[in-house]
Design a protein around this motif. Structure first.
Motif, PDB file in Angstrom:
ATOM      1  N   ASN A   1       0.789  -1.241   0.000  1.00  0.00           N
ATOM      2  CA  ASN A   1       0.000   0.000   0.000  1.00  0.00           C
ATOM      3  C   ASN A   1       0.825   1.297   0.000  1.00  0.00           C
ATOM      4  OD1 ASN A   1      -2.417  -1.515   0.138  1.00  0.00           O
ATOM      5  ND2 ASN A   1      -2.222  -1.649   2.367  1.00  0.00           N
ATOM      6  N   ILE A   2       2.134   1.210   0.147  1.00  0.00           N
ATOM      7  CA  ILE A   2       2.946   2.424   0.242  1.00  0.00           C
ATOM      8  C   ILE A   2       2.912   3.215  -1.074  1.00  0.00           C
ATOM      9  CG2 ILE A   2       5.266   3.330   0.549  1.00  0.00           C
ATOM     10  CD1 ILE A   2       4.013   2.389   3.130  1.00  0.00           C
ATOM     11  N   LEU A   3       3.181   2.532  -2.190  1.00  0.00           N
ATOM     12  CA  LEU A   3       3.226   3.218  -3.480  1.00  0.00           C
ATOM     13  C   LEU A   3       1.861   3.806  -3.837  1.00  0.00           C
ATOM     14  CD1 LEU A   3       5.024   3.953  -5.860  1.00  0.00           C
ATOM     15  CD2 LEU A   3       4.353   1.801  -6.958  1.00  0.00           C
TER      16      LEU A   3
ATOM     17  N   GLN B   1      -1.621   8.695  -4.535  1.00  0.00           N
ATOM     18  CA  GLN B   1      -2.845   9.406  -4.186  1.00  0.00           C
ATOM     19  C   GLN B   1      -2.569  10.739  -3.499  1.00  0.00           C
ATOM     20  OE1 GLN B   1      -4.983   6.540  -1.829  1.00  0.00           O
ATOM     21  NE2 GLN B   1      -5.766   5.429  -3.624  1.00  0.00           N
ATOM     22  N   SER B   2      -1.533  10.792  -2.681  1.00  0.00           N
ATOM     23  CA  SER B   2      -1.223  12.014  -1.933  1.00  0.00           C
ATOM     24  C   SER B   2      -0.349  12.989  -2.716  1.00  0.00           C
ATOM     25  CB  SER B   2      -0.534  11.653  -0.617  1.00  0.00           C
ATOM     26  OG  SER B   2       0.715  11.019  -0.857  1.00  0.00           O
TER      27      SER B   2
ATOM     28  N   ARG C   1       5.376  12.129  -6.801  1.00  0.00           N
ATOM     29  CA  ARG C   1       5.859  13.104  -7.775  1.00  0.00           C
ATOM     30  C   ARG C   1       6.979  13.968  -7.170  1.00  0.00           C
ATOM     31  NH1 ARG C   1       4.941  18.379  -9.188  1.00  0.00           N
ATOM     32  NH2 ARG C   1       5.089  18.868 -11.420  1.00  0.00           N
ATOM     33  N   GLU C   2       6.799  14.377  -5.940  1.00  0.00           N
ATOM     34  CA  GLU C   2       7.823  15.179  -5.262  1.00  0.00           C
ATOM     35  C   GLU C   2       9.115  14.388  -5.093  1.00  0.00           C
ATOM     36  OE1 GLU C   2       6.183  16.508  -1.604  1.00  0.00           O
ATOM     37  OE2 GLU C   2       4.544  17.639  -2.533  1.00  0.00           O
TER      38      GLU C   2
END
Length: 210
Positions: free
Chosen positions: A160-162, A167-168, A172-173
């Motif tokens: 679930n980490i990726l 989603q958050s 991208r950052e």
């Protein structure tokens, strides 16, 4: 002179007492002795001056302040410590230890509690930090040192980490940061094993009791 005779209204009834009160010393000193013996920290030397908390840059994010952590260990309140956010948000900067007038290693105590929580069945309050901590230890055990590229890949592959990062918007950052590090030659794609990998493996084996 009349002597006041106590009545039922002078003493609180059993039902009016707070139900969340904890009795000091009700859990013995087994946990205290365990922490002092395994972590090598003289926890009993703390007299609650709060200098560790005042020096901590992350204390505002903690539910149990550094000086309270030491007090909880003294009282044997293990469950409260295992469920706290403090053991996960601690930066391990050792400011608390540096400012302690009695040289109590507060940072090492919190690190010990973090490792204890990582190997327990208790669901951590800060799941991402707990998973990252466990991944860090796995990479250290595997290579004897930590390669940032492999560490983050291993962390992103955890359950679930990726998905949560996508989603958050955190992924991208991180990708932009990774590109910046690559351009500056600060990111190595191929991990190197430490020459002391056997000694590190031996430490892990002793810690597990093998």
């Amino acid at each position: 002179m009349r002597v006041h005779q106590p009545t039922e209204t002078d003493t609180p009834s059993q039902s009016s007492l707070p139900t969340d009160r904890k009795m000091i010393g009700d859990r013995g000193n087994f946990f205290l002795k365990r922490v002092q013996g395994e972590a090598g920290v003289n926890v009993t030397a703390c007299y609650q001056c709060e200098r560790c908390t005042n020096a901590c840059p992350a204390s505002a994010l903690m539910d149990i302040k550094p000086h309270q952590v030491i007090r909880y260990v003294q009282l044997g309140w293990r469950e409260e410590l295992m469920h706290s956010t403090t053991i996960w948000v601690c930066l391990s900067c050792e400011m608390c230890t540096t400012y302690c007038p009695n040289m109590v290693d507060v940072a090492e105590t919190i690190n010990y509690l973090r490792n204890m929580a990582a190997h327990s069945a208790i669901v951590p309050r800060e799941r991402h930090l707990a998973v990252f901590h466990q991944t860090f230890l796995e990479q250290l055990h595997k290579f004897g040192r930590v390669n940032e590229f492999w560490l983050m890949n291993a962390f992103n592959l955890k359950p679930n980490i990726l998905r949560e990062k996508i989603q958050s918007g955190v992924l991208r950052e991180e990708l932009l940061l990774g590109l910046a590090l690559i351009k500056k030659g600060k990111l190595n794609f191929i991990p190197r094993r430490s020459r002391a990998i056997r000694q590190i493996d031996e430490i892990y084996r002793r810690r597990r009791g093998d």
